[in-house]
Design a protein around this motif. Structure first.
Motif, PDB file in Angstrom:
ATOM      1  N   LYS A 670      15.396  65.191  29.240  1.00  9.09           N
ATOM      2  CA  LYS A 670      14.814  64.209  28.341  1.00  9.09           C
ATOM      3  C   LYS A 670      15.246  64.474  26.911  1.00  9.09           C
ATOM      4  O   LYS A 670      15.607  65.574  26.551  1.00  9.09           O
ATOM      5  N   LEU A 672      14.387  65.479  23.988  1.00  6.60           N
ATOM      6  CA  LEU A 672      13.332  66.241  23.337  1.00  6.60           C
ATOM      7  C   LEU A 672      13.896  67.005  22.155  1.00  6.60           C
ATOM      8  O   LEU A 672      15.070  67.367  22.151  1.00  6.60           O
ATOM      9  N   GLY A 674      13.838  70.409  19.554  1.00  3.70           N
ATOM     10  CA  GLY A 674      13.656  71.839  19.722  1.00  3.70           C
ATOM     11  C   GLY A 674      14.109  72.571  18.485  1.00  3.70           C
ATOM     12  O   GLY A 674      14.453  71.968  17.457  1.00  3.70           O
ATOM     13  N   THR A 686      15.581  76.321  21.876  1.00  3.18           N
ATOM     14  CA  THR A 686      14.379  76.208  22.694  1.00  3.18           C
ATOM     15  C   THR A 686      13.739  74.862  22.427  1.00  3.18           C
ATOM     16  O   THR A 686      13.375  74.554  21.276  1.00  3.18           O
ATOM     17  N   SER A 687      13.594  74.038  23.475  1.00  3.33           N
ATOM     18  CA  SER A 687      12.970  72.728  23.325  1.00  3.33           C
ATOM     19  C   SER A 687      11.465  72.878  23.330  1.00  3.33           C
ATOM     20  O   SER A 687      10.912  73.944  23.639  1.00  3.33           O
ATOM     21  N   ILE A 688      10.769  71.787  23.022  1.00  6.86           N
ATOM     22  CA  ILE A 688       9.312  71.824  22.999  1.00  6.86           C
ATOM     23  C   ILE A 688       8.754  71.986  24.415  1.00  6.86           C
ATOM     24  O   ILE A 688       7.578  72.326  24.582  1.00  6.86           O
ATOM     25  N   ARG A 689       9.611  71.762  25.425  1.00  8.43           N
ATOM     26  CA  ARG A 689       9.200  71.971  26.820  1.00  8.43           C
ATOM     27  C   ARG A 689       9.620  73.347  27.313  1.00  8.43           C
ATOM     28  O   ARG A 689       9.575  73.648  28.497  1.00  8.43           O
ATOM     29  N   ASN A 690      10.110  74.184  26.358  1.00  7.06           N
ATOM     30  CA  ASN A 690      10.532  75.557  26.640  1.00  7.06           C
ATOM     31  C   ASN A 690      11.829  75.630  27.454  1.00  7.06           C
ATOM     32  O   ASN A 690      12.092  76.631  28.111  1.00  7.06           O
ATOM     33  N   ASP A 691      12.668  74.568  27.419  1.00  7.30           N
ATOM     34  CA  ASP A 691      14.020  74.667  27.972  1.00  7.30           C
ATOM     35  C   ASP A 691      14.868  75.484  27.005  1.00  7.30           C
ATOM     36  O   ASP A 691      14.752  75.342  25.783  1.00  7.30           O
TER      37      ASP A 691
END
Length: 1008
Positions: A670, A672, A674, A686-691
């Motif tokens: 997505k 997103l 980071g 690091t994305s906000i979804r921790n990817d």
């Protein structure tokens, strides 16, 4: 002592310890009956002891009062308490390849290490057999003497392994070769300063006609050369290394000469009359030695010049004879025979003890000398000091016998498997004309000198200058011819398999080794900018020529500290800051010896805003400075898809970080945002979804920063050396960006806005751009400092941009220092200029408004990249840019079948170059057709390679007459026998949609 800040290189230790066990298994050089290897360092008077050299090689440090015991099943190391932490990274309980477990034992001073000594004695007895150790070295400390008494009391039998260690250390690996290269650079730079000093002394003596004033003793000059070497430590690129002199520099002249390395420079004055000055010295760079000896001929006679040429020929013969599998005594005989043939009289006075020796951590390896008694074999990777010295040479002037002269020449040589050996100190020229001091006097000078009581006039011969002005276009043509000749030679060597040493030689010669912009007036360029009193940047010689008071004055690029461009009202200003006395001199960083001289701190130039000389000069100065820095960086990484090492997270809480970034391509499912953070050995996104996306510094090929000036996004782009697997796909490029505004917006929404609202929104937009530019710039600067300059972000030059279609849409392509890029639109477009062989312009002429540009790479297996529909108005600008980048280009009226051309070059390189190679693809930069009529059939245009279906569809789409249709039918019959596979490749490259307007002209047909 161990440097507290130094860390033991774990990989290097196990790699080199593995070599120890490999040599031990081979059983050569007296290692066959040995069950244990013992290295004891009890301190030594000799700075080049075998034990210390081995420890430097294995650990990077000398460990005084230590014992290293190598057994088949373990390695035991006895060191002081404060040194135990140095070995933590290599302590293990398992085998690492051939290397057994490593055990570290701390010394116990309470019992004077008696207990520890007994442990080692028990281990040696359990292993059985003889002890292999260095027997000829004497220890100074009580620790070493105590250990020797223990060995004698236990009656253990020892065997000397000095030759085994010599064989182990003689062949250098890549890291060692790189250190020796840097040592050679320092040595050559020091010689440049020493040579200038000698010339100045002789010049002042001759000018003032006094032999008592301004004379300098040999011992004083020796100290000055030592200072030159030690001052090199201030250079940023080598400041972390320890630099010292291998021995006290030797300066000899005036008939008293000695070829022993222990010779001390006398307190006699330097010779300023007819004769020779011999200077020997060497830099010890991070414990690796190099040596250089040069002889300067002072107002030489024909006897001295002939003797020098003979000795130089002998020197070159010895260097050429040092090839793998050749015995050193055979090399000695070749050198001796060469001198006997050139000048038998000189052979009688040759220093015959040796003609050189192996060097490295030990300055002189006594067991590997080029002498009549040494039967050892030369191996690739060995480094030798070749030294030819002859004394008692006759020296007569006007029939009178002067003091006997001597000549000595020495260089540091790297032995290679194939081709010529590399002369590491080759930048310090050994040729005759580079080492002769003479004075050119005219008849007027001789007459006026009789009348003058003070300084006599001296004239320098200058080459005649033509009155015909050479235009920029003509200068470009000449340079393009030179580039093509070099391109052809390198391509032949690369494709056919013949070695081309010319490129390496040019790289060595082009290094920034001297502060002198031009060593002779013959090299001074004759450019129209110089005649017009404009600033001229000479990329070939790394120099900038500035007009000062109507005189063009050259400055070496290393003398320029920085340059800054600014615009005020209708004028453009260029300020150039120079390095001044008391600081460091560019990348050379030697202290300026002329302390009493006057220095220019800065110069400012002004021109009309409509002119671009200052802007171009500023850009080229920065390009040269960055290029010189990049040439010295180490690039020794593997290729292909690799598995990344683990990212080492930084413990620093203030690590460089950027927030709210998007990433391209869509590695994260997505869209997103980071954050991107710089760590010890790489970046982590690091994305906000921790990817997470990790990028290591050592895998970054190019790093770009594009500000948001006149752009809708601001971005950081990384191109990787090796593709990295993220998820299920391999990626070689990743981009992080922030949007300034929506890329696509509804303009109708602005109808309801008031003028005040519009102004407020514009101001907010400008503030956001300024904040983002500042944040990104600060991030790039912090990363550069964090990595010690290993990662530097390159920014595109917007003023050099031009429109083109690299994929499907029209974008703006912008040059950078090392690439041509488009980073805003996706997919991106990046071409690395150092990988480009040549550039070809297609569809130039026929009154077309657009043309195509094709990049052919040095690796012919890579498909050429094509940029289409470039405005013809950009052609001249692109040519000038390619010319400044030293890239050869050609142009033609027809599109070519590049798949067929590259296939021919790969399958039959010999035949490809026999028919003319790249000279047959069109016209050169001068506009003259260079295609050979007999060989023109070797390349077919894209039109000729089309199949009947393509031709018929083209004829239907355009309202052409019957004559054009007949021509198409003829073209169809020409290529009816081509492979179907090749046609598919050609269709893929040709099948592009071009503008249908008449302004663009025919895109797929050829007109008579």
């Amino acid at each position: 002592m161990v440097d507290k800040n130094m860390v033991l290189d774990r990989n290097q230790f196990f790699e080199r310890a593995g070599l120890v066990y490999e040599n031990w298994e081979d059983g050569k050089y007296g290692l066959n009956n040995i069950k244990s290897l013992l290295i004891v360092n009890g301190g030594s008077i000799n700075p080049y002891s075998k034990t210390a050299a081995f420890q430097y090689w294995l650990f990077g440090q000398e460990l005084i009062d230590s014992i290293i015991l190598f057994l088949k099943d373990q390695i035991s190391i006895l060191v002081k308490d404060r040194k135990v932490s140095f070995f933590k990274s290599i302590v293990s309980n398992e085998f690492n390849g051939k290397v057994p477990p490593v055990n570290i034992i701390s010394r116990n001073k309470s019992d004077n290490d008696d207990g520890n000594f007994q442990k080692f004695v028990d281990l040696i007895r359990a292993a059985g057999g003889k002890i292999g150790t260095v027997m000829k070295e004497k220890t100074q400390s009580e620790f070493g003497n105590s250990w020797n008494r223990v060995i004698e009391q236990n009656g253990m039998e020892k065997t000397d392994i000095s030759m085994g260690l010599t064989n182990l250390l003689s062949v250098k690996d890549e890291k060692e070769i790189e250190l020796i290269r840097k040592s050679s650079e320092v040595t050559c730079k020091v010689w440049s300063l020493a040579k200038q000093r000698f010339v100045k002394i002789i010049d002042e003596t001759k000018v003032r006609h006094s032999f008592s004033l301004n004379r300098v003793r040999h011992s004083e000059l020796s100290k000055e050369i030592s200072k030159y070497i030690k001052h090199s430590e201030s250079e940023k690129s080598i400041s972390k290394y320890e630099i010292d002199s291998c021995y006290d520099p030797i300066v000899m002249s005036g008939g008293i000469y000695s070829f022993k390395w222990s010779h001390e420079s006398s307190k006699d004055y330097l010779l300023t009359q007819t004769g020779t000055i011999i200077t020997s010295f060497g830099a010890r760079f991070s414990n690796y030695c190099t040596n250089l000896t040069r002889t300067m001929l002072i107002f030489p006679t024909s006897e001295l010049t002939n003797a020098y040429e003979s000795i130089l020929s002998t020197h070159e013969a010895v260097i050429s004879a040092l090839k793998p599998d050749v015995k050193l005594n055979e090399v000695y005989e070749i050198g001796l025979d060469t001198l006997k043939k050139k000048n038998p009289e000189l052979a009688e006075h040759l220093y015959k003890k040796e003609l050189g020796f192996s060097t490295g951590i030990e300055f002189r390896e006594s067991q590997l000398t080029i002498s009549a008694k040494c039967n050892e074999v030369v191996k690739a990777g060995m480094v030798f000091v070749v030294y030819i010295g002859v004394d008692n040479i006759r020296n007569t002037k006007n029939g009178d016998e002067e003091a006997p002269a001597a000549i000595a020449i020495s260089d540091t040589i790297l032995v290679k498997n194939d081709g010529k050996n590399e002369i590491l100190t080759g930048n310090a020229k050994s040729r005759l004309k580079s080492n002769v001091i003479s004075m050119i006097e005219t008849e007027e000078t001789v007459q006026t000198q009789k009348k003058q009581l003070g300084r006599g006039q001296r004239n320098v011969m200058m080459n005649d200058k033509t009155r015909n002005k050479i235009t920029n276009e003509e200068m470009r043509r000449e340079k393009q011819k030179e580039l093509y000749e070099k391109l052809t030679e390198d391509a032949k060597a690369r494709m056919i398999g013949k070695e081309s040493g010319k490129e390496k030689e040019e790289n060595v010669n082009n290094e920034n080794n001297s502060l002198v912009a031009y060593k002779s007036e013959n090299r001074f360029p004759q450019d129209s900018d110089i005649q017009k009193m404009l600033i001229h940047v000479d990329r070939k010689n790394n120099s900038v020529i500035l007009p000062i008071s109507g005189i063009p004055v050259p400055y070496h690029i290393s003398m320029i500290k920085s340059s800054m461009i600014s615009t005020e009202e209708n004028f453009t200003y260029l300020r150039i800051n120079f390095v001044t006395s008391g600081g460091t001199i560019g990348k050379k960083n030697e202290k300026e010896p002329l302390i009493s001289a006057d220095f220019i701190k800065e110069l400012t130039f002004r021109e009309d805003k409509n002119h671009h000389n200052l802007v171009n000069a500023d850009r080229q100065i920065k390009e040269i400075q960055k290029r010189l820095k990049q040439e010295k960086e180490e690039k020794q990484e593997t290729e292909g898809l690799v598995k990344q090492e683990k990212l080492i997270l930084s413990v620093n809480r203030v690590s460089p970080k950027l927030k709210e970034l998007h990433v391209r391509p869509t590695i994260i499912p997505k869209k997103l945002t980071g954050s991107l953070e710089a760590h010890t050995n790489g970046f982590r996104y690091t994305s906000i979804r921790n990817d997470r996306i990790d990028i290591l510094y050592n895998n970054i090929k190019h790093a770009f920063f594009q500000p948001c000036d006149n752009e809708m996004i601001i971005l950081l782009h990384f191109q990787l050396k090796n593709a990295v697997l993220w998820g299920k796909k391999a990626y070689t490029d990743v981009q992080f960006y922030s949007e300034i505004a929506e890329v696509s917006m509804d303009l109708g929404s602005y109808k309801m806005m008031q003028e005040r609202d519009e102004m407020r929104k514009e101001q907010m937009d400008r503030d956001m751009r300024r904040r983002l530019n500042s944040a990104y710039s600060s991030f790039c600067e912090k990363v550069s400092r964090l990595t010690n300059g290993k990662i530097e972000f390159d920014s595109p030059f917007s003023e050099l941009g031009f429109l083109g279609v690299p994929h499907l849409s029209t974008v703006t392509l912008k040059p950078t220092t090392s690439c041509l890029v488009n980073l805003t639109e996706w997919p991106h477009f990046i071409v690395t200029l150092s990988e480009v062989e040549l550039v070809h312009f297609e569809r130039v002429g026929l009154q077309l408004k657009n043309f195509d540009m094709v990049f052919i790479f040095k690796d012919y297996s890579i498909k050429p990249k094509k940029v289409t529909d470039i405005p013809i108005s950009s052609l001249e600008k692109i040519k000038e840019w390619l010319h400044t980048c030293d890239i050869w280009y050609s142009e033609g009226k027809e599109p070519l079948k590049w798949a067929y051309i590259m296939k021919t070059a790969l399958e039959d390189p010999v035949g490809f170059f026999e028919i003319g190679g790249w000279s047959t693809i069109g016209t050169d930069s001068s506009g003259h057709d260079i295609m050979d009529s007999d060989d023109s059939d070797a390349y077919e245009t894209e039109d000729e390679g089309k199949n009947p279906d393509e031709s018929s569809s083209d004829s239907e789409s355009e309202s052409d007459d019957e004559e054009e249709e007949e021509e198409t039918d003829d073209e169809e019959s020409m290529d009816s026998d081509e492979d179907s596979d090749m046609e598919e490749d050609d269709e893929e490259m040709v099948d592009r949609k071009r503008p249908s307007s008449s302004d663009t002209g025919p895109s797929s047909k050829r007109r008579k």
